[in-house]
Write an enzyme that holds these catalytic residues in place. Structure first.
Site, PDB file in Angstrom:
ATOM      1  N   GLU A  24     -21.093   0.703  36.312  1.00 13.51           N
ATOM      2  CA  GLU A  24     -22.196   0.513  37.262  1.00 13.51           C
ATOM      3  C   GLU A  24     -22.099  -0.818  38.011  1.00 13.51           C
ATOM      4  O   GLU A  24     -23.095  -1.304  38.542  1.00 13.51           O
ATOM      5  CB  GLU A  24     -23.548   0.597  36.539  1.00 13.51           C
ATOM      6  CG  GLU A  24     -23.860   1.944  35.922  1.00 13.51           C
ATOM      7  CD  GLU A  24     -24.127   3.071  36.920  1.00 13.51           C
ATOM      8  OE1 GLU A  24     -24.026   2.825  38.154  1.00 13.51           O
ATOM      9  OE2 GLU A  24     -24.407   4.179  36.462  1.00 13.51           O
ATOM     10  N   HIS A  82     -29.674  -3.194  33.046  1.00 10.32           N
ATOM     11  CA  HIS A  82     -29.872  -1.747  33.187  1.00 10.32           C
ATOM     12  C   HIS A  82     -29.965  -1.177  31.781  1.00 10.32           C
ATOM     13  O   HIS A  82     -29.031  -1.330  30.989  1.00 10.32           O
ATOM     14  CB  HIS A  82     -28.697  -1.143  33.940  1.00 10.32           C
ATOM     15  CG  HIS A  82     -28.607   0.344  33.819  1.00 10.32           C
ATOM     16  ND1 HIS A  82     -29.676   1.176  34.049  1.00 10.32           N
ATOM     17  CD2 HIS A  82     -27.575   1.157  33.474  1.00 10.32           C
ATOM     18  CE1 HIS A  82     -29.313   2.427  33.847  1.00 10.32           C
ATOM     19  NE2 HIS A  82     -28.035   2.436  33.491  1.00 10.32           N
ATOM     20  N   HIS A  96     -31.476   2.121  29.053  1.00 11.06           N
ATOM     21  CA  HIS A  96     -31.872   3.533  28.941  1.00 11.06           C
ATOM     22  C   HIS A  96     -33.014   3.585  27.921  1.00 11.06           C
ATOM     23  O   HIS A  96     -33.059   4.487  27.083  1.00 11.06           O
ATOM     24  CB  HIS A  96     -30.715   4.390  28.456  1.00 11.06           C
ATOM     25  CG  HIS A  96     -29.615   4.567  29.453  1.00 11.06           C
ATOM     26  ND1 HIS A  96     -28.601   5.486  29.288  1.00 11.06           N
ATOM     27  CD2 HIS A  96     -29.352   3.961  30.634  1.00 11.06           C
ATOM     28  CE1 HIS A  96     -27.764   5.422  30.305  1.00 11.06           C
ATOM     29  NE2 HIS A  96     -28.202   4.490  31.137  1.00 11.06           N
ATOM     30  N   HIS A 123     -31.939   8.765  34.880  1.00  9.67           N
ATOM     31  CA  HIS A 123     -30.871   7.827  34.519  1.00  9.67           C
ATOM     32  C   HIS A 123     -31.382   6.716  33.600  1.00  9.67           C
ATOM     33  O   HIS A 123     -30.931   6.621  32.453  1.00  9.67           O
ATOM     34  CB  HIS A 123     -30.282   7.264  35.829  1.00  9.67           C
ATOM     35  CG  HIS A 123     -29.091   6.392  35.672  1.00  9.67           C
ATOM     36  ND1 HIS A 123     -28.281   6.047  36.725  1.00  9.67           N
ATOM     37  CD2 HIS A 123     -28.580   5.758  34.596  1.00  9.67           C
ATOM     38  CE1 HIS A 123     -27.309   5.256  36.286  1.00  9.67           C
ATOM     39  NE2 HIS A 123     -27.474   5.066  35.003  1.00  9.67           N
TER      40      HIS A 123
HETATM   41  P1  13P Z   1     -20.998   1.401  31.181  1.00  8.16           P
HETATM   42  O1  13P Z   1     -20.595   1.422  29.725  1.00  8.16           O
HETATM   43  O2  13P Z   1     -19.847   1.725  32.083  1.00  8.16           O
HETATM   44  O3  13P Z   1     -21.688   0.105  31.552  1.00  8.16           O
HETATM   45  O4  13P Z   1     -22.011   2.579  31.446  1.00  8.16           O
HETATM   46  C1  13P Z   1     -23.199   2.688  30.734  1.00  8.16           C
HETATM   47  C2  13P Z   1     -24.313   3.242  31.541  1.00  8.16           C
HETATM   48  O5  13P Z   1     -25.445   3.104  31.123  1.00  8.16           O
HETATM   49  C3  13P Z   1     -24.073   3.951  32.810  1.00  8.16           C
HETATM   50  O6  13P Z   1     -25.255   4.101  33.511  1.00  8.16           O
END
Ligand code: 13P
Length: 205
Positions: free
Chosen positions: A74, A93, A95, A156
């Site tokens: 990303e 970022h 999740h 996402h």
């Molecule tokens: P990466 O391991 O490439 O950072 O990806 C994780 C992710 O959350 C993609 O949105």
């Protein structure tokens, strides 16, 4: 801050965020930008074993300056936000599950808690879906973060920004906290948002 200090800080916050369950597996990514160079987490390296030396140093155009791994998939999203928002020098970022559930519902998190105003600027808006790994993910986030410091990425996850990782991190914590409390409140019945007139007062407007 030197590049070595930036690597240490990105690594420390990556581990801390993982331990706080802001992301699972190898999902999520973090970066710091000093106006010239971005230090970003590597793609797909387990957080349990990650070290400062595993961090990747890149230019905003993706040129790799240092790193034994590929940068986060990303990195274009991070670069797009730094390009559009010069006041930002740190991005997380996540999740985180309660907030990402709202992103899966394609619903914003309404302004239900007072902390959301000083820490996030108000509600947590939803950025339109964009293909992961593309610059569009960042561009869609920038569109909804004009007066916000965090947003949901449809189907996402979560993106928060700051002038330090400490700031971006606490904002990620508050996004998840708001989503969790909102989910619990919704299970009790209807929720009541803080009226806009009070939000404006809290913003000092
Ligand atoms: P990466 O391991 O490439 O950072 O990806 C994780 C992710 O959350 C993609 O949105």
């Amino acid at each position: 801050m030197t590049i070595e200090e930036m690597k240490q800080e990105v690594c420390d916050y990556a581990k801390q965020s993982y331990n706080e369950k802001l992301f699972a597996g190898t999902s999520g990514n973090l970066s710091l930008f000093d106006g010239e160079n971005m230090v970003i987490t590597p793609t797909s390296v387990p957080y349990e074993t990650i070290t400062p030396d595993d961090m990747v140093v890149i230019k905003l155009d993706g040129t790799v300056l240092e790193g034994k791994y590929q940068p986060s998939s990303e990195w274009r999203m991070h670069a797009a936000v730094y390009e559009a928002k010069p006041e930002v020098s740190a991005i997380i970022h996540t999740h985180s599950p309660y907030a990402t559930a709202f992103a899966v519902n394609n619903k914003k998190i309404p302004t239900i808690l007072i902390e959301m105003v000083p820490f996030l600027g108000g509600d947590v808006p939803l950025a339109k879906f964009a293909v992961p790994g593309t610059k569009e993910v960042g561009l869609e986030a920038v569109k909804v973060m004009e007066e916000r410091t965090g947003c949901l990425l449809a189907n996402h996850g979560v993106l928060t920004v700051g002038n330090s990782l400490a700031q971006a991190h606490i904002r990620a914590i508050y996004v998840e906290d708001a989503a969790k409390i909102c989910s619990l409140a919704l299970s009790n019945g209807d929720i009541v948002e803080i009226p806009e007139e009070y939000v404006a007062v809290m913003r000092g407007k």
